[in-house]
Scaffold this motif. Structure first.
Motif, PDB file in Angstrom:
ATOM      1  N   ARG A   1       0.834  -1.201   0.000  1.00 53.02           N
ATOM      2  CA  ARG A   1       0.000   0.000   0.000  1.00 53.02           C
ATOM      3  C   ARG A   1       0.871   1.256   0.000  1.00 53.02           C
ATOM      4  N   VAL A   2       1.915   1.237   0.810  1.00 52.83           N
ATOM      5  CA  VAL A   2       2.823   2.384   0.843  1.00 52.83           C
ATOM      6  C   VAL A   2       3.490   2.559  -0.507  1.00 52.83           C
ATOM      7  N   ASN A   3       4.012   1.453  -1.074  1.00 56.30           N
ATOM      8  CA  ASN A   3       4.727   1.565  -2.343  1.00 56.30           C
ATOM      9  C   ASN A   3       3.800   1.929  -3.492  1.00 56.30           C
ATOM     10  N   ALA A   4       2.570   1.449  -3.457  1.00 54.69           N
ATOM     11  CA  ALA A   4       1.634   1.805  -4.526  1.00 54.69           C
ATOM     12  C   ALA A   4       1.383   3.298  -4.541  1.00 54.69           C
ATOM     13  N   THR A   5       1.284   3.881  -3.371  1.00 55.73           N
ATOM     14  CA  THR A   5       1.095   5.333  -3.295  1.00 55.73           C
ATOM     15  C   THR A   5       2.329   6.063  -3.774  1.00 55.73           C
ATOM     16  N   LEU A   6       3.498   5.598  -3.354  1.00 54.85           N
ATOM     17  CA  LEU A   6       4.733   6.275  -3.749  1.00 54.85           C
ATOM     18  C   LEU A   6       5.000   6.141  -5.240  1.00 54.85           C
TER      19      LEU A   6
ATOM     20  N   TYR B   1       1.001   3.177 -10.723  1.00 58.65           N
ATOM     21  CA  TYR B   1       0.924   2.558 -12.039  1.00 58.65           C
ATOM     22  C   TYR B   1       1.320   1.080 -11.962  1.00 58.65           C
ATOM     23  N   PRO B   2       0.502   0.187 -12.509  1.00 53.68           N
ATOM     24  CA  PRO B   2       0.858  -1.231 -12.548  1.00 53.68           C
ATOM     25  C   PRO B   2       1.805  -1.526 -13.710  1.00 53.68           C
ATOM     26  N   VAL B   3       2.226  -2.792 -13.798  1.00 54.55           N
ATOM     27  CA  VAL B   3       3.121  -3.215 -14.876  1.00 54.55           C
ATOM     28  C   VAL B   3       2.406  -4.214 -15.777  1.00 54.55           C
ATOM     29  N   PRO B   4       2.813  -4.297 -17.052  1.00 53.98           N
ATOM     30  CA  PRO B   4       2.263  -5.315 -17.952  1.00 53.98           C
ATOM     31  C   PRO B   4       2.888  -6.670 -17.624  1.00 53.98           C
ATOM     32  N   VAL B   5       2.092  -7.626 -17.238  1.00 53.42           N
ATOM     33  CA  VAL B   5       2.587  -8.879 -16.665  1.00 53.42           C
ATOM     34  C   VAL B   5       3.428  -9.674 -17.652  1.00 53.42           C
ATOM     35  N   ARG B   6       2.904  -9.949 -18.836  1.00 53.38           N
ATOM     36  CA  ARG B   6       3.649 -10.773 -19.793  1.00 53.38           C
ATOM     37  C   ARG B   6       4.903 -10.054 -20.286  1.00 53.38           C
ATOM     38  N   GLU B   7       4.784  -8.776 -20.594  1.00 54.63           N
ATOM     39  CA  GLU B   7       5.940  -8.030 -21.089  1.00 54.63           C
ATOM     40  C   GLU B   7       7.072  -8.027 -20.057  1.00 54.63           C
ATOM     41  N   LEU B   8       6.732  -7.791 -18.804  1.00 51.16           N
ATOM     42  CA  LEU B   8       7.747  -7.793 -17.760  1.00 51.16           C
ATOM     43  C   LEU B   8       8.404  -9.159 -17.637  1.00 51.16           C
TER      44      LEU B   8
ATOM     45  N   SER C   1      -3.855  -6.905 -22.493  1.00 51.87           N
ATOM     46  CA  SER C   1      -2.712  -7.266 -21.660  1.00 51.87           C
ATOM     47  C   SER C   1      -3.109  -7.204 -20.189  1.00 51.87           C
ATOM     48  N   LEU C   2      -2.630  -8.175 -19.418  1.00 49.80           N
ATOM     49  CA  LEU C   2      -2.917  -8.183 -17.993  1.00 49.80           C
ATOM     50  C   LEU C   2      -1.988  -7.207 -17.279  1.00 49.80           C
ATOM     51  N   ALA C   3      -2.579  -6.324 -16.460  1.00 52.41           N
ATOM     52  CA  ALA C   3      -1.817  -5.370 -15.655  1.00 52.41           C
ATOM     53  C   ALA C   3      -1.951  -5.763 -14.198  1.00 52.41           C
ATOM     54  N   ALA C   4      -0.840  -5.680 -13.444  1.00 52.00           N
ATOM     55  CA  ALA C   4      -0.860  -6.071 -12.036  1.00 52.00           C
ATOM     56  C   ALA C   4       0.073  -5.171 -11.240  1.00 52.00           C
ATOM     57  N   SER C   5      -0.163  -5.129  -9.932  1.00 51.77           N
ATOM     58  CA  SER C   5       0.644  -4.298  -9.046  1.00 51.77           C
ATOM     59  C   SER C   5       2.106  -4.710  -9.089  1.00 51.77           C
ATOM     60  N   TRP C   6       2.972  -3.716  -9.106  1.00 56.05           N
ATOM     61  CA  TRP C   6       4.419  -3.931  -9.190  1.00 56.05           C
ATOM     62  C   TRP C   6       4.966  -4.670  -7.976  1.00 56.05           C
ATOM     63  N   GLY C   7       4.428  -4.407  -6.799  1.00 54.10           N
ATOM     64  CA  GLY C   7       5.033  -4.911  -5.572  1.00 54.10           C
ATOM     65  C   GLY C   7       5.196  -6.411  -5.514  1.00 54.10           C
ATOM     66  N   VAL C   8       4.243  -7.158  -6.047  1.00 56.31           N
ATOM     67  CA  VAL C   8       4.332  -8.610  -5.956  1.00 56.31           C
ATOM     68  C   VAL C   8       5.511  -9.146  -6.772  1.00 56.31           C
TER      69      VAL C   8
ATOM     70  N   ASP D   1       7.417   5.372 -19.025  1.00 54.69           N
ATOM     71  CA  ASP D   1       7.503   3.925 -18.863  1.00 54.69           C
ATOM     72  C   ASP D   1       8.194   3.534 -17.557  1.00 54.69           C
ATOM     73  N   TRP D   2       7.985   2.283 -17.188  1.00 56.35           N
ATOM     74  CA  TRP D   2       8.722   1.695 -16.071  1.00 56.35           C
ATOM     75  C   TRP D   2      10.164   1.402 -16.492  1.00 56.35           C
ATOM     76  N   TYR D   3      11.089   1.598 -15.561  1.00 57.23           N
ATOM     77  CA  TYR D   3      12.499   1.230 -15.783  1.00 57.23           C
ATOM     78  C   TYR D   3      12.835   0.129 -14.795  1.00 57.23           C
ATOM     79  N   ILE D   4      13.144  -1.040 -15.286  1.00 60.36           N
ATOM     80  CA  ILE D   4      13.305  -2.242 -14.470  1.00 60.36           C
ATOM     81  C   ILE D   4      14.775  -2.688 -14.455  1.00 60.36           C
ATOM     82  N   THR D   5      15.278  -2.991 -13.264  1.00 64.04           N
ATOM     83  CA  THR D   5      16.630  -3.530 -13.134  1.00 64.04           C
ATOM     84  C   THR D   5      16.536  -4.919 -12.513  1.00 64.04           C
ATOM     85  N   PRO D   6      16.966  -5.975 -13.218  1.00 62.62           N
ATOM     86  CA  PRO D   6      16.886  -7.343 -12.666  1.00 62.62           C
ATOM     87  C   PRO D   6      17.703  -7.487 -11.378  1.00 62.62           C
TER      88      PRO D   6
END
Length: 476
Positions: A28-33, A367-374, A428-435, A471-476
């Motif tokens: 919840r905190v991260n979704a707000t941030l 903002y959520p992320v695109p599940v398959r693309e991620l 496309s399925l969108a889902a919360s980033w935190g999980v 866009d989201w910037y993702i670092t593995p």
């Protein structure tokens, strides 16, 4: 086993842990941030002292379980996994002060050269103090005060020697949470604060009691390994993913944290990408090993006008330093045993990448992320089951099962509550980033730019600067 049940069993609690979802609070905190990534960088500034803020709930256990266990593991409140490599460094000496209203006690503490971790209690000694202690606003800026005498001593020594004392400015990463106990007059807290300048001791006091009731806590740091680097390379800015130059003087590692010393007036905003080679030959990324930067200090240089920076990162788990063979940065490998560095082949599968920004799943949410693309850009596998509608994503041997419209994911067989239920957007399925962040140990943020400064239509004479998210910037 989830984190709460692990913690519950370690302190001897009966059955399963109470129904408090720490992950849900965190999400919840991260979704707000995530709605404004810059909010993550708003650190409270103090010169020559820290104010510790008992912040959002980070751990919850019951007092009956704590009372039943004489040697409960304080480190498990701050770190995941096995904490045994650092148990010998825990200081179980009890420090306590009191006035007519409160007793403030430090039950245990442990530190390295970067961070002090403390378990403390506050006991009310009368009805008025009890009302203040259990007031919802008791936890705020100034609840706990923290001071490093060594900084003041260094300042005075330099001035007496005729030199110009450098100005030290320290930022953030201090905070903590409440440890829930069953008591009518006492509250227990876990606190942590960044240390800079290698102090021998710190002063800690309860804000409502005043500094005259401070306690002096000795700093007995864990062993640290230092690697001199003196290398330059390219990092990325921590908000807009723009490449930038980074000069790293040295790094140091303890069982608890990783410090990086950099030079230059603009290097603070640049994120490096360290890799770690483990004793079993595996490579672990910065995101897998440690939290995002928890704090930093800047020492202004009077001769050049630039600043030397120390940036601190906390490890997710207590580290046995014998299990870390080397660190990799800028395609060079630096052994911890001090032997000569050597070049390594670049691994593109660990490079950062962009994924689309999806529409918020609820009003005023992040903002959520695109599940398959991620998943597929990470090199993972994403499978949709048309019979159930479930989407299963696998990466780094961790599986996440999502179902559109259901706000509970199944991570490695365990239910995890998300901030929002996943939803299909444009096919496309969108889902919360935190999980994904937590299950797969990723770093990421929504990039943004600032628009032109404009008059505020709702407040004549004031101005606003619009923010545009990308866009989201993702670092593995």
């Amino acid at each position: 086993m989830d984190r709460m049940n692990e913690l519950w069993q370690k302190v001897g609690g009966p059955g399963k842990a109470p129904g408090i979802s720490v992950r849900a609070v965190k999400d919840r905190v991260n979704a707000t941030l995530d709605a404004d990534p810059k909010e993550r960088k708003v650190y409270m500034k103090q010169k020559l002292r820290f104010a510790l803020v008992a912040a959002a709930l980070a751990a919850a256990v019951t007092g009956s379980a704590l009372a039943a266990s004489e040697n409960w593991d304080m480190l498990s409140l701050f770190f995941k996994g096995d904490t045994s490599p650092a148990q010998e460094y825990v200081n179980n000496t009890v420090y306590s002060v009191h006035d007519e209203n409160f007793t403030f006690t430090v039950e245990s503490s442990v530190s390295d050269e970067s961070v002090l971790y403390v378990i403390a209690t506050v006991t009310a000694l009368n009805e008025e103090a009890k009302e203040a202690l259990f007031d919802p606003h008791f936890q705020q800026l100034g609840t706990f005060e923290f001071y490093i005498p060594a900084w003041d001593q260094q300042w005075k020594a330099m001035k007496q020697a005729g030199g110009e004392a450098p100005e030290i400015t320290a930022y953030g990463g201090f905070g903590g949470g409440e440890i829930k106990i069953q008591s009518e007059d006492t509250r227990k807290f876990q606190l942590h604060a960044n240390l800079f300048g290698e102090p021998d001791e710190v002063e800690l006091w309860l804000g409502q009691m005043g500094r005259e009731y401070s306690m002096t806590i000795p700093i007995c740091p864990t062993p640290t390994r230092v690697i001199e680097l003196n290398v330059s390379g390219t990092g990325i800015h921590d908000s807009d993913a723009t490449p930038g130059p980074l000069f790293i003087r040295r790094v140091s590692l303890s069982p608890f944290s990783f410090q990086m010393e950099t030079t230059g007036s603009s290097t603070l905003a640049i994120i490096p990408r360290f890799l770690f080679r483990m004793a079993d030959g595996s490579i672990r990324t910065q995101a897998q090993m440690m939290e995002f930067r928890e704090g930093w200090a800047a020492k202004m240089r009077s001769d050049t006008g630039s600043a030397d920076y120390v940036q601190m990162y906390r490890f997710h788990e207590v580290q046995n330093l014998d299990e870390i063979v080397s660190i990799l940065i800028f395609d060079m490998e630096y052994p911890l045993d001090g032997s000569h560095p050597f070049p390594v082949e670049h691994d593109p599968s660990l490079d950062p990448f962009f994924v689309r920004q999806m529409a918020p799943l609820a009003e005023d949410h992040g903002y959520p992320v695109p599940v398959r693309e991620l998943t597929e850009k990470l090199g993972g596998i994403c499978h949709w089951d048309p019979a159930t509608g479930d989407v299963t994503c696998v990466y780094r041997d961790a599986s996440i099962v999502l179902r559109p419209g259901v706000d509970v994911a199944v991570v490695n067989g365990e239910p995890v509550t998300m901030w929002d239920a996943p939803a299909v957007q444009g096919g496309s399925l969108a889902a919360s980033w935190g999980v994904f962040r937590d299950a797969w140990s990723l770093d990421g943020f929504v990039t943004y730019t600032r628009g032109e400064r404009l008059p505020d239509p709702d407040d004549p004479g004031s101005f606003i600067t619009p923010t545009f998210y990308h866009d989201w910037y993702i670092t593995p």
